[in-house]
Design a protein around this motif. Structure first.
Motif, mmCIF file in Angstrom:
data_model
loop_
_atom_site.group_PDB
_atom_site.id
_atom_site.type_symbol
_atom_site.label_atom_id
_atom_site.label_comp_id
_atom_site.label_asym_id
_atom_site.label_seq_id
_atom_site.Cartn_x
_atom_site.Cartn_y
_atom_site.Cartn_z
ATOM 1 N N ALA A 182 -7.916 -9.657 5.262
ATOM 2 C CA ALA A 182 -8.809 -10.405 6.154
ATOM 3 C C ALA A 182 -9.497 -9.497 7.178
ATOM 4 N N GLU A 183 -9.034 -8.235 7.292
ATOM 5 C CA GLU A 183 -9.670 -7.291 8.213
ATOM 6 C C GLU A 183 -10.930 -6.666 7.613
ATOM 7 N N ILE A 184 -11.250 -6.983 6.355
ATOM 8 C CA ILE A 184 -12.473 -6.465 5.735
ATOM 9 C C ILE A 184 -13.634 -7.359 6.154
ATOM 10 N N HIS A 185 -14.583 -6.790 6.916
ATOM 11 C CA HIS A 185 -15.721 -7.551 7.440
ATOM 12 C C HIS A 185 -17.028 -7.150 6.769
ATOM 13 N N ASP A 186 -17.315 -5.867 6.730
ATOM 14 C CA ASP A 186 -18.614 -5.420 6.215
ATOM 15 C C ASP A 186 -18.510 -4.723 4.862
ATOM 16 N N ARG A 201 -2.438 -3.313 6.537
ATOM 17 C CA ARG A 201 -3.335 -3.298 7.697
ATOM 18 C C ARG A 201 -3.151 -2.016 8.499
ATOM 19 N N ALA A 256 -17.871 -1.269 16.790
ATOM 20 C CA ALA A 256 -17.757 -2.656 16.355
ATOM 21 C C ALA A 256 -16.809 -3.469 17.231
ATOM 22 N N ARG A 294 -13.521 -3.130 17.344
ATOM 23 C CA ARG A 294 -12.361 -3.477 16.521
ATOM 24 C C ARG A 294 -11.343 -2.340 16.538
ATOM 25 N N ARG A 332 -8.654 -2.786 13.930
ATOM 26 C CA ARG A 332 -7.910 -3.035 12.699
ATOM 27 C C ARG A 332 -8.813 -2.891 11.471
ATOM 28 N N PHE A 333 -8.185 -2.549 10.344
ATOM 29 C CA PHE A 333 -8.912 -2.345 9.099
ATOM 30 C C PHE A 333 -7.920 -2.446 7.946
ATOM 31 N N THR A 352 -11.067 0.348 4.495
ATOM 32 C CA THR A 352 -12.147 -0.604 4.244
ATOM 33 C C THR A 352 -12.306 -1.481 5.474
ATOM 34 N N THR A 353 -13.538 -1.532 5.991
ATOM 35 C CA THR A 353 -13.789 -2.266 7.243
ATOM 36 C C THR A 353 -14.667 -3.487 6.998
#
Length: 346
Positions: A39-43, A179, A318, A320, A322-323, A345-346
Motif C-alpha cells: 500500500a506504500e506504492i503511490h507513483d 515496508r 513527497a 513521505r 515509507r516505501f 518502489t514508491t
C-alpha cells in the motif's frame, strides 16, 4: 537436551523463532505485513539502491576486500569464449557469443551481512568457559567452518570456508520484501562524522514524522555512499573516516530501541551501519557492539553500503518516509554475506 545451548545472551531472541531458526526477525515479514507494505506504492517508480558493485574502488577501505574481477570463460582448447562466432558448427550459423565468470568478494560493495558473519565468545554451555557461537547457538567448526589452510597469498588459497547453518541462502529464500522506512540522518545532521545515539535518533524521527513498526525494514540515510560514488573508485580514507553519521553502538538506549522497535532488518548507506571504530567500552566487550546486538543476539540482518541518497531526496520532496522494498541477497549456499541489487518502489 536437544538445544545447542543452556544459556542464551541476555536480551537475545535465541529460541524465540524456533529451536533450529536460521533467519531471525525476518520471520516478522509475514504475508499480512508484505500486503500492507504494498500500500506504500503511490507513483509506481522504482529505485535501484545498489552502488555499482566495483565501488568503493581499490582496497584502501578494507585490505581484505577487492573489486570484482571479470574473466572470459575458457574452452577446452584454452581459448577465451568472447565474441566467438558459432559458425564453427557450420557455415549457416550466424550467432556471436560471449560468456564470462567473476571473482566477487561478497561484502565489497552494497551487501547484506548473514547471521553467520558475526558471532561471539559466550558461555552457551553454562560450564564457565566461553564458546565461539553464533545466533541461536550455532557453533563454530561444528556448523560454521573455517578454511583448512592458515597461510596463503590469495583468497583462492583458503577455499573450504562454509556456513552450514546461518548462511545467506536462508535469507534469500524468504524473498526479503516488505515496508521500508527512511530515517534521513543526513538532512538533519549534515556531512560531518556524528555518532548517533537514541536521543538524536528520536529527534530526527520526530522532526520527519518517521515511525517504525514491527516488521519494518529501517534505512538510515547518511550520505556516505553518495560521497563514495562521487570519488569515482578512488576513495579517500582520510575524508571518509570523518564523514557522515553513524549509529552509536555503545549507546544502550539505542540498542534497546532496536530490540523494542521490532525492526526486521537495519540498513545504512555507510560502511558498517555503526561507527567503526566504536566508542571505547568497558571490561570485555565487542569491537562492533551493534553487530553483536543485531546479528548475534537478535537475528537482525544488517545491510551496508546501500545507495540511499536519490530515494531519500524523493521521499522528502513527497513528504513521505515509507516505501515498498524488495531486497533478496544472492542464493549462495554457505556464504556469510552477499552483494545485492535492492529495489525500492514508491
Amino acid at each position: 537436551m536437544t538445544k545447542r545451548w543452556k544459556n542464551r545472551p541476555e536480551g537475545s531472541t535465541w529460541g524465540d523463532f524456533g529451536e533450529d531458526d536460521q533467519t531471525g526477525r525476518l520471520a516478522l515479514l509475514t504475508p499480512e505485513r508484505v500486503r500492507r507494505a504494498a500500500a506504500e506504492i503511490h507513483d509506481g517508480r522504482s529505485w535501484c539502491l545498489s552502488l555499482p558493485l566495483d565501488f568503493p574502488g581499490g582496497n584502501k577501505l578494507n585490505e581484505r576486500r577487492h573489486p570484482p574481477r571479470l574473466f572470459a570463460t575458457v574452452t577446452a582448447k584454452g581459448q577465451p569464449w568472447f565474441n566467438q562466432p558459432l559458425n564453427v558448427n557450420g557455415p549457416d550459423f550466424t550467432d556471436v557469443v560471449s560468456d564470462d565468470a567473476v571473482l566477487l568478494h561478497c561484502q565489497y560493495s552494497t551487501q547484506w551481512d548473514a547471521l553467520a558473519h558475526v558471532g561471539g565468545l559466550f558461555d552457551a554451555d553454562g560450564d564457565g568457559e566461553p564458546e565461539r557461537v553464533y545466533y541461536n547457538g550455532w557453533r563454530a567448526e561444528e556448523h560454521i567452518f573455517a578454511p583448512a589452510n592458515t597461510h596463503g597469498h590469495d583468497c583462492s588459497d583458503f577455499e573450504g570456508s562454509h556456513a552450514d547453518r546461518l548462511g545467506i541462502e536462508n535469507m534469500a529464500a524468504t524473498g526479503v520484501q516488505g515496508r521500508g522506512v527512511m530515517i534521513d540522518l543526513r538532512h538533519h545532521l549534515g556531512d560531518a562524522r556524528t555518532y548517533v545515539g537514541y536521543d538524536d535518533l528520536m529527534r530526527v524521527m520526530e522532526a520527519d514524522g518517521a515511525e517504525v513498526e514491527e516488521g519494518d525494514m529501517v534505512c538510515f540515510h547518511t550520505g556516505w555512499a553518495q560521497r563514495v560514488l562521487e570519488m569515482d573508485r578512488d576513495p579517500s580514507v582520510e575524508i571518509l573516516h570523518d564523514a557522515c553519521a553513524v549509529l552509536d553502538g555503545r549507546d544502550a538506549k539505542l540498542l534497546n530501541w532496536v530490540t523494542d522497535s521490532g525492526a526486521a532488518v537495519l540498513i545504512a548507506d555507510n560502511y558498517a551501519v555503526e561507527g567503526h571504530p566504536s566508542r571505547p567500552g568497558e571490561g570485555k566487550h565487542a569491537v562492533l557492539p551493534l553487530h553483536e546486538h543485531c546479528l548475534f543476539k537478535l537475528g537482525v540482518h544488517l545491510g551496508e553500503l546501500w545507495h540511499l541518497t536519490p530515494l531519500a531526496a524523493h521521499l522528502r520532496a513527497a513528504g513521505r518516509t515509507r516505501f515498498f522494498l524488495t531486497a533478496p541477497p544472492l542464493r549462495l549456499p554457505g556464504a556469510v554475506g552477499s552483494p545485492l541489487t535492492p529495489v525500492a518502489t514508491t
